[in-house]
Design a protein around this motif. Structure first.
Motif, PDB file in Angstrom:
ATOM      1  N   ILE A  82      12.930   3.370   1.284  1.00 12.90           N
ATOM      2  CA  ILE A  82      14.202   2.710   0.960  1.00 12.90           C
ATOM      3  C   ILE A  82      14.443   2.787  -0.546  1.00 12.90           C
ATOM      4  N   THR A  83      15.671   2.506  -0.933  1.00 14.13           N
ATOM      5  CA  THR A  83      16.016   2.302  -2.345  1.00 14.13           C
ATOM      6  C   THR A  83      16.713   0.951  -2.430  1.00 14.13           C
ATOM      7  N   ARG A  84      16.193   0.076  -3.275  1.00 16.14           N
ATOM      8  CA  ARG A  84      16.750  -1.259  -3.441  1.00 16.14           C
ATOM      9  C   ARG A  84      17.023  -1.483  -4.914  1.00 16.14           C
ATOM     10  N   SER A  85      18.265  -1.704  -5.270  1.00 15.19           N
ATOM     11  CA  SER A  85      18.683  -1.925  -6.665  1.00 15.19           C
ATOM     12  C   SER A  85      18.188  -0.806  -7.586  1.00 15.19           C
ATOM     13  N   GLY A  86      18.218   0.420  -7.088  1.00 17.77           N
ATOM     14  CA  GLY A  86      17.804   1.566  -7.877  1.00 17.77           C
ATOM     15  C   GLY A  86      16.318   1.864  -7.861  1.00 17.77           C
ATOM     16  N   ASP A  87      15.527   1.009  -7.247  1.00 20.29           N
ATOM     17  CA  ASP A  87      14.082   1.211  -7.185  1.00 20.29           C
ATOM     18  C   ASP A  87      13.683   1.690  -5.794  1.00 20.29           C
ATOM     19  N   ASP A  88      12.820   2.696  -5.746  1.00 26.28           N
ATOM     20  CA  ASP A  88      12.354   3.236  -4.472  1.00 26.28           C
ATOM     21  C   ASP A  88      11.173   2.428  -3.960  1.00 26.28           C
ATOM     22  N   GLY A  89      11.029   2.417  -2.647  1.00 23.22           N
ATOM     23  CA  GLY A  89       9.924   1.710  -2.034  1.00 23.22           C
ATOM     24  C   GLY A  89       9.904   1.916  -0.535  1.00 23.22           C
ATOM     25  N   TYR A  90       9.348   0.945   0.169  1.00 21.70           N
ATOM     26  CA  TYR A  90       9.181   1.030   1.618  1.00 21.70           C
ATOM     27  C   TYR A  90       9.463  -0.312   2.272  1.00 21.70           C
ATOM     28  N   THR A  91      10.031  -0.235   3.472  1.00 20.99           N
ATOM     29  CA  THR A  91      10.111  -1.382   4.361  1.00 20.99           C
ATOM     30  C   THR A  91       9.216  -1.066   5.554  1.00 20.99           C
ATOM     31  N   VAL A  92       8.312  -1.986   5.852  1.00 20.93           N
ATOM     32  CA  VAL A  92       7.346  -1.787   6.932  1.00 20.93           C
ATOM     33  C   VAL A  92       7.460  -2.948   7.900  1.00 20.93           C
TER      34      VAL A  92
ATOM     35  N   ALA B 106       0.828  -1.208   0.000  1.00 24.51           N
ATOM     36  CA  ALA B 106       0.000   0.000   0.000  1.00 24.51           C
ATOM     37  C   ALA B 106       0.861   1.256   0.000  1.00 24.51           C
ATOM     38  N   ALA B 107       1.924   1.260   0.776  1.00 21.49           N
ATOM     39  CA  ALA B 107       2.813   2.419   0.830  1.00 21.49           C
ATOM     40  C   ALA B 107       3.431   2.672  -0.545  1.00 21.49           C
ATOM     41  N   ALA B 108       3.939   1.626  -1.171  1.00 27.81           N
ATOM     42  CA  ALA B 108       4.572   1.775  -2.485  1.00 27.81           C
ATOM     43  C   ALA B 108       3.543   2.145  -3.558  1.00 27.81           C
ATOM     44  N   GLN B 109       2.338   1.596  -3.481  1.00 29.91           N
ATOM     45  CA  GLN B 109       1.312   1.924  -4.465  1.00 29.91           C
ATOM     46  C   GLN B 109       0.893   3.384  -4.373  1.00 29.91           C
ATOM     47  N   ASP B 110       0.922   3.937  -3.163  1.00 37.11           N
ATOM     48  CA  ASP B 110       0.606   5.354  -3.007  1.00 37.11           C
ATOM     49  C   ASP B 110       1.627   6.201  -3.770  1.00 37.11           C
ATOM     50  N   ASP B 111       2.902   5.866  -3.638  1.00 36.08           N
ATOM     51  CA  ASP B 111       3.942   6.581  -4.378  1.00 36.08           C
ATOM     52  C   ASP B 111       3.834   6.327  -5.882  1.00 36.08           C
TER      53      ASP B 111
ATOM     54  N   GLY C  59       2.915   7.606   1.916  1.00 35.94           N
ATOM     55  CA  GLY C  59       2.990   6.150   1.823  1.00 35.94           C
ATOM     56  C   GLY C  59       2.893   5.480   3.178  1.00 35.94           C
ATOM     57  N   CYS C  60       3.534   6.039   4.185  1.00 36.86           N
ATOM     58  CA  CYS C  60       3.485   5.430   5.522  1.00 36.86           C
ATOM     59  C   CYS C  60       2.087   5.527   6.130  1.00 36.86           C
ATOM     60  N   GLY C  61       1.356   6.582   5.781  1.00 36.58           N
ATOM     61  CA  GLY C  61      -0.041   6.677   6.216  1.00 36.58           C
ATOM     62  C   GLY C  61      -0.878   5.555   5.623  1.00 36.58           C
ATOM     63  N   GLU C  62      -0.628   5.242   4.355  1.00 38.85           N
ATOM     64  CA  GLU C  62      -1.319   4.119   3.711  1.00 38.85           C
ATOM     65  C   GLU C  62      -0.924   2.798   4.365  1.00 38.85           C
ATOM     66  N   ALA C  63       0.346   2.674   4.722  1.00 31.51           N
ATOM     67  CA  ALA C  63       0.808   1.458   5.398  1.00 31.51           C
ATOM     68  C   ALA C  63       0.068   1.276   6.720  1.00 31.51           C
TER      69      ALA C  63
END
Length: 175
Positions: free
Chosen positions: A92-102, A34-39, A71-75
């Motif tokens: 976070i950024t993992r292998s050049g891709d942005d996202g979230y760790t929850v 959900a956090a990543a989908q918001d972004d 995004g964290c609000g969605e999480a």
């Protein structure tokens, strides 16, 4: 007979613990997605606005944009829908891709058990989701030509588009 009853209750305790752990992992997965989908939705809107304004849309398409969402609000919302609380939410950024760790903790627990130390244990779990761009682009005579995982799209700034955020960006669990 007592030993058999104890074993039966021990197996029940293991099953309860597994249920709590699986429920916690599902809540963490849902929260991270959900956090990543918001972004992702914000990247999509930013891309369309940039195409319309003829202004650095390639950055948005590459997943590089000025994201101001929550995004964290969605999480937190999705963790709550899964009877869990967010302990931490980190971009976070993992292998050049942005996202979230929850990381979450369940509001439900294993309940009372006869196994010492196994009662009333809550589950903790974490998940990481990232946004991956799916498209390459060419600009031709005012229109933007996209190839997204083998499918071609043309975006004309003067016309409405039928594209969805998921056409341009994937959101995937990586942990």
């Amino acid at each position: 007979m007592t030993g058999i009853l104890f074993l039966a209750f021990a197996f029940l305790t293991v099953a309860q613990a597994g249920t709590v752990r699986n429920g916690g992992q599902s809540a963490a997965d849902a929260a991270a997605l959900a956090a990543a989908q918001d972004d992702r939705d914000e990247l999509f809107d930013g891309f369309l606005d940039a195409v319309e304004e003829d202004d650095s849309w390639q950055d948005w398409l590459d997943g590089i944009g000025d994201i101001t969402g929550d995004g964290c609000g969605e999480a937190e919302y999705f963790a709550g829908k899964n009877r869990s609380d967010v302990l931490s939410c980190e971009q976070i950024t993992r292998s050049g891709d942005d996202g979230y760790t929850v990381e979450i903790e369940t509001r439900f627990d294993t309940g009372d058990t006869i196994v010492p130390g196994a009662g009333n244990k809550k589950g903790r779990a974490s998940a990481t989701a990232v946004i991956t761009p799916r498209c390459t682009a060419d600009e031709d005579a005012g229109a933007v030509e996209l190839t997204c995982d083998g499918e071609d799209f043309t975006i004309d700034p003067d016309e409405d588009t039928d594209l969805e955020p998921s056409d341009l960006f994937s959101v995937v669990l990586v942990e």
